[in-house]
Design a protein around this motif. Sequence first.
Motif, PDB file in Angstrom:
ATOM      1  N   SER A 157      22.333 -49.024  44.226  1.00 37.78           N
ATOM      2  CA  SER A 157      21.859 -47.646  44.103  1.00 37.78           C
ATOM      3  C   SER A 157      22.515 -46.784  45.171  1.00 37.78           C
ATOM      4  O   SER A 157      22.912 -47.270  46.237  1.00 37.78           O
ATOM      5  N   VAL A 158      22.650 -45.500  44.864  1.00 35.86           N
ATOM      6  CA  VAL A 158      23.164 -44.505  45.814  1.00 35.86           C
ATOM      7  C   VAL A 158      22.295 -43.257  45.696  1.00 35.86           C
ATOM      8  O   VAL A 158      21.642 -43.038  44.674  1.00 35.86           O
ATOM      9  N   HIS A 159      22.281 -42.463  46.731  1.00 36.26           N
ATOM     10  CA  HIS A 159      21.455 -41.262  46.762  1.00 36.26           C
ATOM     11  C   HIS A 159      22.291 -40.058  47.190  1.00 36.26           C
ATOM     12  O   HIS A 159      23.265 -40.187  47.952  1.00 36.26           O
ATOM     13  N   HIS A 160      21.897 -38.870  46.693  1.00 40.31           N
ATOM     14  CA  HIS A 160      22.508 -37.608  47.095  1.00 40.31           C
ATOM     15  C   HIS A 160      24.019 -37.616  46.840  1.00 40.31           C
ATOM     16  O   HIS A 160      24.835 -37.352  47.741  1.00 40.31           O
ATOM     17  N   VAL A 161      24.404 -37.951  45.623  1.00 45.66           N
ATOM     18  CA  VAL A 161      25.811 -37.955  45.239  1.00 45.66           C
ATOM     19  C   VAL A 161      26.006 -37.077  44.016  1.00 45.66           C
ATOM     20  O   VAL A 161      25.038 -36.724  43.318  1.00 45.66           O
ATOM     21  N   LEU A 162      27.244 -36.715  43.743  1.00 46.98           N
ATOM     22  CA  LEU A 162      27.578 -36.002  42.513  1.00 46.98           C
ATOM     23  C   LEU A 162      27.750 -37.006  41.383  1.00 46.98           C
ATOM     24  O   LEU A 162      28.305 -38.093  41.582  1.00 46.98           O
TER      25      LEU A 162
END
Length: 291
Positions: free
Chosen positions: A228-233
Amino acid sequence: MLYRVDDRPAVLLFGSVPAWRPFTPGMTDGPDVQELEAGLIALGDAHGLLSVAAPQYGAAAQAAVRRWQTSVGDPATGSIDLGEVVFTPAPVRVASLGALVGQPASEGDAPFQVTTTARTVTVPLTADDPPVALGQVVSIVLATGATTPGRVSASGPPPASGSSSSSSSGSSSSGSSSGSSSSGSSSSGSSSGSSAAPSTVLTVVPDDPAATGTADGVPIQVSLTVQSVHHVLAVPVAALLALAGGGYGVEVVSGSGHHHLVGVQTGVFAGGDVQVAGAGLTPGTTVVVAQ
């Protein structure tokens, strides 16, 4: 009462040691006696006779048994034949019937099969599926498309007999495997896709058992996050274009309506979207999506 044989009841009491012998005066001490006395205390039949369960089948226990036998309609003998008491560690649910009322009874008959009352999901995993840890939070996807959360409570080898298959699908950010929702049963569903034999079977307990319904052996999907990743385009995967020199780009539409290509670096794929980074890309940038 679980059932009656020759109009004599077989009664369920709680205990981890199965009933393996009759209860008679002079019998040797044992944990089965202690379980019986604990049941008599819980039922109230030992009131004034026993306050603490013990492994000795003494006069007080025999008197409590006679009270209990009277309450269930049995002759008050103070002795219990083998088969008249059944011990299970917890409440049970009847899963399938193996006998009809009135049929001849024989030693070793199994009138019905039982499971626990807990709602569980069994998920077969192959070596190609992502690793899963005990306690990991997962999402249970029901046949209706609704989702409800759950946790991995156990992991073990697949049953020795029978086989089932599972498949993993989706992107690098989330995978899903087939399973079945049941009430303590060991059955599991299979899905199309990988034909590899399962190497592990997970047990998943739903946070809200009622949300999974009441049916047994219903095929469902279990989804878990592996990255998971957060605050990305992110843009739709269909917006990616393969560039002649390698890599990917997106077709950006400026405020004036002008179209131009922007090379991007891709990251995590999930839910039909892909993480991207590129020159000039900001939140709200309009990109062309292939139809």
